[in-house]
Each structure stands twice: as C-alpha cells, then as structure tokens.
Design an enzyme around this catalytic site. Structure first.
Site, PDB file in Angstrom:
ATOM      1  N   GLY A  64       5.211  -1.300  -5.247  1.00  0.00           N
ATOM      2  CA  GLY A  64       3.853  -0.739  -5.271  1.00  0.00           C
ATOM      3  C   GLY A  64       3.203  -0.874  -3.907  1.00  0.00           C
ATOM      4  N   ASP A  70      -1.230  -7.819  -6.256  1.00  0.00           N
ATOM      5  CA  ASP A  70      -1.188  -8.791  -7.360  1.00  0.00           C
ATOM      6  C   ASP A  70      -1.386 -10.241  -6.916  1.00  0.00           C
ATOM      7  OD1 ASP A  70      -0.612  -6.573  -8.889  1.00  0.00           O
ATOM      8  OD2 ASP A  70       1.549  -6.932  -8.911  1.00  0.00           O
ATOM      9  N   HIS A 126      -4.986   2.727 -11.048  1.00  0.00           N
ATOM     10  CA  HIS A 126      -4.460   2.796  -9.678  1.00  0.00           C
ATOM     11  C   HIS A 126      -5.515   2.910  -8.596  1.00  0.00           C
ATOM     12  CE1 HIS A 126      -0.753   3.270 -11.911  1.00  0.00           C
ATOM     13  NE2 HIS A 126      -0.136   2.922 -10.804  1.00  0.00           N
ATOM     14  N   ILE A 127      -6.760   3.087  -8.982  1.00  0.00           N
ATOM     15  CA  ILE A 127      -7.826   3.081  -7.975  1.00  0.00           C
ATOM     16  C   ILE A 127      -7.771   1.747  -7.210  1.00  0.00           C
ATOM     17  CG2 ILE A 127      -9.631   2.116  -9.475  1.00  0.00           C
ATOM     18  CD1 ILE A 127     -11.581   4.054  -8.218  1.00  0.00           C
ATOM     19  N   ASP A 168       7.511  -9.014  -5.149  1.00  0.00           N
ATOM     20  CA  ASP A 168       8.670  -9.841  -5.499  1.00  0.00           C
ATOM     21  C   ASP A 168       9.936  -9.013  -5.727  1.00  0.00           C
ATOM     22  OD1 ASP A 168       7.672  -8.838  -7.859  1.00  0.00           O
ATOM     23  OD2 ASP A 168       8.014 -10.670  -9.015  1.00  0.00           O
ATOM     24  N   ARG A 224      10.469   2.502  -5.958  1.00  0.00           N
ATOM     25  CA  ARG A 224      11.101   1.393  -6.675  1.00  0.00           C
ATOM     26  C   ARG A 224      12.519   1.879  -6.966  1.00  0.00           C
ATOM     27  NH1 ARG A 224       6.609  -1.837  -8.176  1.00  0.00           N
ATOM     28  NH2 ARG A 224       4.782  -0.694  -8.885  1.00  0.00           N
ATOM     29  N   THR A 281       1.285  -6.927  -1.704  1.00  0.00           N
ATOM     30  CA  THR A 281       1.045  -6.490  -3.088  1.00  0.00           C
ATOM     31  C   THR A 281      -0.393  -6.846  -3.457  1.00  0.00           C
ATOM     32  OG1 THR A 281       1.474  -6.985  -5.432  1.00  0.00           O
ATOM     33  CG2 THR A 281       2.178  -8.650  -3.872  1.00  0.00           C
ATOM     34  N   ASP A 306       0.822 -12.402  -6.219  1.00  0.00           N
ATOM     35  CA  ASP A 306       1.690 -13.211  -7.084  1.00  0.00           C
ATOM     36  C   ASP A 306       2.961 -13.697  -6.388  1.00  0.00           C
ATOM     37  OD1 ASP A 306       2.850 -10.741  -6.787  1.00  0.00           O
ATOM     38  OD2 ASP A 306       3.403 -10.505  -8.892  1.00  0.00           O
ATOM     39  N   ARG A 365      -0.093  -7.080 -12.817  1.00  0.00           N
ATOM     40  CA  ARG A 365       1.204  -7.245 -13.500  1.00  0.00           C
ATOM     41  C   ARG A 365       1.169  -8.512 -14.354  1.00  0.00           C
ATOM     42  NH1 ARG A 365       5.908  -4.406 -12.386  1.00  0.00           N
ATOM     43  NH2 ARG A 365       5.114  -3.707 -10.402  1.00  0.00           N
ATOM     44  N   VAL A 371       6.122  -2.773  14.469  1.00  0.00           N
ATOM     45  CA  VAL A 371       6.563  -1.807  15.494  1.00  0.00           C
ATOM     46  C   VAL A 371       6.056  -2.233  16.879  1.00  0.00           C
ATOM     47  CG1 VAL A 371       6.312   0.588  16.287  1.00  0.00           C
ATOM     48  CG2 VAL A 371       6.741   0.102  13.860  1.00  0.00           C
TER      49      VAL A 371
HETATM   50  O1  F6P Z   1       2.537  -4.524  -8.383  1.00  0.00           O
HETATM   51  C1  F6P Z   1       1.446  -3.693  -8.140  1.00  0.00           C
HETATM   52  C2  F6P Z   1       1.030  -2.977  -9.391  1.00  0.00           C
HETATM   53  O2  F6P Z   1      -0.084  -2.158  -9.092  1.00  0.00           O
HETATM   54  C3  F6P Z   1       0.721  -3.875 -10.596  1.00  0.00           C
HETATM   55  O3  F6P Z   1      -0.554  -4.446 -10.519  1.00  0.00           O
HETATM   56  C4  F6P Z   1       0.895  -2.903 -11.744  1.00  0.00           C
HETATM   57  O4  F6P Z   1       1.244  -3.588 -12.924  1.00  0.00           O
HETATM   58  C5  F6P Z   1       2.026  -2.039 -11.266  1.00  0.00           C
HETATM   59  O5  F6P Z   1       2.079  -2.150  -9.859  1.00  0.00           O
HETATM   60  C6  F6P Z   1       1.899  -0.583 -11.633  1.00  0.00           C
HETATM   61  O6  F6P Z   1       3.053   0.047 -11.229  1.00  0.00           O
HETATM   62  P1  F6P Z   1       3.210   1.619 -11.114  1.00  0.00           P
HETATM   63  O7  F6P Z   1       2.425   2.078  -9.927  1.00  0.00           O
HETATM   64  O8  F6P Z   1       4.668   1.830 -10.948  1.00  0.00           O
HETATM   65  O9  F6P Z   1       2.644   2.208 -12.366  1.00  0.00           O
END
Ligand code: F6P
Length: 319
Positions: free
Chosen positions: A11, A127, A249-250, A103, A72, A125, A129, A171, A24
């Site tokens: 992500g 998250d 996703h915002i 991760d 991914r 990330t 995490d 997540r 760079v």
């Molecule tokens: O790891 C970043 C993240 O935005 C998480 O917070 C969320 O669970 C996941 O990715 C969403 O993934 P995708 O963009 O593949 O829907």
C-alpha cells in the site's frame, strides 16, 4: 558498490516520494548510479527498471503516492518469482536494493537477503505497524487526514445530536484509531490491541447520555471489525440515532506532512549510507528520535506493540 536500485511496494503512503528522492539524491551524491524499479516486486520480476537522474525526483517531495508506482505481488512470494527478480537485478548490474514499504514488502526484502542479495527495508505504511521504528513514513499524514475528517464529523454530530461510528484503517494495528481518537477526544476508541466488551461501550455511551451528552464519536479500527456492524448494534441496543463513516482510502492520499517528509528523507538517505558501509538484511527506523537499524529477521519476528497507556488516557479523558 556502483549501482543500487529502489522500489516501493504494498500500500502506498504519503512520504514515499520523499523517501525515493532521498535514496536517489543520496546515491548520486555518493557517485552511485541509482535505478528506479517500477510497480514493486512485480516490476522487478518484469525488468521494469530505469536509471534515475537528479531531475527524475524533482518536484515530488510534496506529493502523495509513489512516482515508482506500487503493487502487491503474490508471485514474488514464490522461490521462482524471487529468482526472476534476482536475475533482473543481476542483468542491470544492480548490487544493492532499497525497498520502501510495509511488512509484506519487508518479507520480500528478507527473501532477497536470504538469497544473498543486499537489501535494506525502509518502513513506509500508514498503519505504523512495523517493529523496529516508532513511526513509519505516512502515518503522521494519514493521522492528520483522519483528524480533519473526524473534526468535520463532529460538527454535524453536534448539530444533529447523533452518535457517529468512524471506521479507520490500520489493517491489524490500532495506531491510527488510537492516536486519532485521543487527538479528537473521541468518547470511545476500539482497537485490536485492547480487549473490549460491547457492554462497556454501551455503558460508556449511557453514562454520557445521563450527563446530558447529546452526541458521541466512536472510533473503530478496521482490525476490530466493521464499523457498520458496530453502528447496527449501538442502534439496536440503545435506540440512538447512529451514523457510520468508513474513511477508506482517503487516508492513504494527500501531501505528506513536514514530519513525514523529514522522516522519509532521513530514512531514505540512511539506507544508502548503510548499503555503502556493507550492511544488508536490515531495516532502518527511528526510535526516540535517533536513527536506528535492526536485523530484518529480528524486526519481522517481533510483534507490533502499541502504547496502551495512551488507550487508558483516552478513557480517563473522555469519562
Ligand atoms: O496497509 C495499508 C492499508 O491501507 C491498510 O490500512 C488497509 O487495511 C489496506 O492497506 C487496504 O489495502 P488495499 O488498498 O489493497 O485495499
């Protein structure tokens, strides 16, 4: 070492561009050739690799997303996929790699390390995490996006005297929910790291009602479950007018905050320094405002933890 590569994976997070720029520019500063690998590990396997110049990373420090794009990749989890990636690295004469991501991306970096390819992970990330760093690149920006959204929700919650459930990303981690809930004075925060009973959530809401409170904000981390299910239960058990907002996703977009730009610049540049001193198989991070590094196996074997003192504090402050 003469030639290094950089990729972003998993992500995206605000500040990844600043990290790419740092890799760079620091590489070129040290007379290295730096190659950008597009679309993460998928692009690595496909050989989607281009030489970067100083100007390639101009005008990106303030932009969200990643100019190298991201993906991914399931294929890179296989030995065959990893071999394909290493073949491409060898074909381009790349001798060291910087992987910016979360991760999942670090697990790919760990595999490359196991195959003997010098790789360094930079934590990016929203998250927050990743063990081995207090903050990941993008967390601060996402946090501020969440706060801005909840502030706006509070305006309408107050006007209509409603209860709002706000589901935030993360997540399996509750960092975004905990920090935003504390920063926004949420009445209740629900995170995967702290046990909770629905009856407690209801009891807190009732106590608020009894004191004359007319609106409430409940921040729920996605790792705990669906905000909509939460909203339904509250509606049913308390007969309260409830609305649910899933921020979605915002939270991943937007111009990075100063904190994320500086963190990304420091960590990206440090990763290059480490490659040049022969270090590999490590992740870089920041702990107590000091740049640190950890063995990638060790970092990945640790469990992500959260400051539960902050959780207790949030409860104490929103009685
Ligand atoms: O790891 C970043 C993240 O935005 C998480 O917070 C969320 O669970 C996941 O990715 C969403 O993934 P995708 O963009 O593949 O829907």
């Amino acid at each position: 070492m003469k030639r290094i590569g950089v990729l972003t994976s998993g992500g995206d997070s605000p500040g990844m561009n600043a990290a790419i720029r740092a890799v760079v520019r620091k590489g070129i500063y040290h007379n290295l050739e730096v190659y950008g690998i597009y679309y993460g590990y998928a692009g690595l396997m496909a050989g989607d690799i281009k030489k970067m110049e100083l100007g390639s990373v101009g005008d990106i420090i303030h932009r969200g997303g990643t100019m190298l794009y991201t993906a991914r990749s399931e294929e890179f989890k296989t030995l065959e996929g990893q071999k394909k990636g290493i073949e491409q690295l060898n074909k381009f004469g790349i001798e060291g790699l910087v992987v910016i991501g979360g991760d999942g991306s670090f697990r790919g970096a760990q595999k490359l390390t196991e195959h003997g390819f010098p790789t360094i992970g930079v934590p990016g990330t929203i998250d927050n995490d990743i063990p081995g760093t207090d903050f990941t690149i993008g967390f601060d920006t996402a946090l501020n996006t969440v706060i801005d959204a909840i502030d706006k929700i509070r305006d309408t919650a107050t006007s209509h005297e409603r209860t709002y459930v706000v589901e935030v990303m993360g997540r399996h981690a509750g960092d975004l929910a905990l920090w935003s809930g504390l920063a926004d004075g949420a009445e209740t925060i629900v995170i995967p790291e702290a046990d909770y009973e629905m009856s407690d959530v209801i009891a807190r809401l009732k106590r608020g009602q009894d004191r004359g409170k007319k609106h409430s904000i409940i921040v729920v981390a996605e790792g705990v479950g669906s905000g909509f299910e939460f909203g339904e239960r509250i509606k049913k058990e308390m007969n309260l007018e409830t609305r649910v907002t899933v921020l979605g996703h915002i939270q991943r977009g937007g111009s990075p905050t100063a904190f994320d730009r500086v963190l990304a610049s420091r960590l990206g540049a440090k990763a290059v320094d480490h490659l040049l001193t022969g270090k590999a198989g490590i992740t870089v991070g920041i702990e107590k405002n000091e740049l640190v590094y950890h063995d990638i196996d060790e970092a990945l074997s640790r469990k992500h933890t959260i400051d539960l003192g902050m959780y207790t504090l949030s409860q104490e402050l929103s009685i």
